[in-house]
Design an enzyme around this catalytic site. Sequence first.
Site, PDB file in Angstrom:
ATOM      1  N   LYS A   1       9.653  33.011 -37.075  1.00 60.98           N
ATOM      2  CA  LYS A   1       9.020  31.639 -36.849  1.00 60.98           C
ATOM      3  C   LYS A   1       7.529  32.147 -36.456  1.00 60.98           C
ATOM      4  O   LYS A   1       7.410  32.667 -35.708  1.00 60.98           O
ATOM      5  CB  LYS A   1       9.813  30.729 -35.963  1.00 60.98           C
ATOM      6  CG  LYS A   1       9.502  29.577 -36.342  1.00 60.98           C
ATOM      7  CD  LYS A   1      10.313  28.465 -35.438  1.00 60.98           C
ATOM      8  CE  LYS A   1      10.200  27.046 -35.443  1.00 60.98           C
ATOM      9  NZ  LYS A   1      10.720  26.421 -34.260  1.00 60.98           N
TER      10      LYS A   1
HETATM   11  C1  E4P Z   1      11.764  23.210 -34.906  1.00 59.37           C
HETATM   12  O1  E4P Z   1      11.568  24.084 -35.490  1.00 59.37           O
HETATM   13  C2  E4P Z   1      10.647  22.540 -34.187  1.00 59.37           C
HETATM   14  O2  E4P Z   1      10.256  23.542 -33.262  1.00 59.37           O
HETATM   15  C3  E4P Z   1      11.117  21.316 -33.345  1.00 59.37           C
HETATM   16  O3  E4P Z   1      11.733  20.412 -34.227  1.00 59.37           O
HETATM   17  C4  E4P Z   1      10.198  20.757 -32.686  1.00 59.37           C
HETATM   18  O4  E4P Z   1      10.678  19.172 -32.054  1.00 59.37           O
HETATM   19  P1  E4P Z   1       9.991  18.250 -31.001  1.00 59.37           P
HETATM   20  O5  E4P Z   1       8.900  17.752 -31.436  1.00 59.37           O
HETATM   21  O6  E4P Z   1      11.051  17.305 -30.711  1.00 59.37           O
HETATM   22  O7  E4P Z   1       9.743  19.338 -29.786  1.00 59.37           O
END
Ligand code: E4P
Length: 225
Positions: A92
């Site tokens: 990622k």
């Molecule tokens: C996923 O890959 C993201 O990091 C995540 O969905 C972020 O979510 P949040 O905005 O609830 O922290």
Amino acid sequence: MKFFLDTANLDQIKEANDLGILNGVTTNPSLMAKEGIVGRQNVLDHYIKICKIGEDHTDGFDVSAEVISTDFKGMVKEGEELAELHEDIVVKIPMIKDGVKAMKYFTDRGIRTNCTLIFSPGQALLAAKAGAAYVSPFIGRLDDIMIDGIDLIKQIVKIYDNYLFDTEILAASIRNPLHIVKCAEEGVDVVTCPLPSILGLLNHPLTDIGLAKFLEDHKKANGKK
Ligand code: E4P
């Protein structure tokens, strides 16, 4: 549509996996910290534990593992280390200039990436050009600042359809079951959600009322009070 769980919590991953509807997991540094996973080796070990939960999947179980570095060399070093951990790891990478360069580097070497922190269609276009396997638009965080996150999804779907990009749209920052349904209506490839949002899809008061009536009628017909 694939369902990923957006957590580093092993119990929740097992629970969703046991339901039989899970296709993978996404994590980020905040989610790892929330579970108290600190120190490089502990983080790496935790990714392996997550991958092992999905090892019975014959059709793949993608686990997104995020780099901490923000420079090209650092991202490459970290990403290669993460990709070595398990075949299901997807590296990622944040949507920044060096991140785009790093994604292209990984794409050229057959390492899959998930481009995170996507808040505009232009960013999604760049991620696809760099060959990201997944692009992660953050719906909830846009909604939080009064910008409709689903509008961003619509724009990305249109752009990717126009050019037949292979990059899969992974709707992230999901806050509720309605987000999931709206994403499904737009044809996203994947939603990554907290467990309560997925379980929320189960609920309808008429289902509860209907089931209670079926069971009551069955009892009556079978002579039980
Ligand atoms: C996923 O890959 C993201 O990091 C995540 O969905 C972020 O979510 P949040 O905005 O609830 O922290």
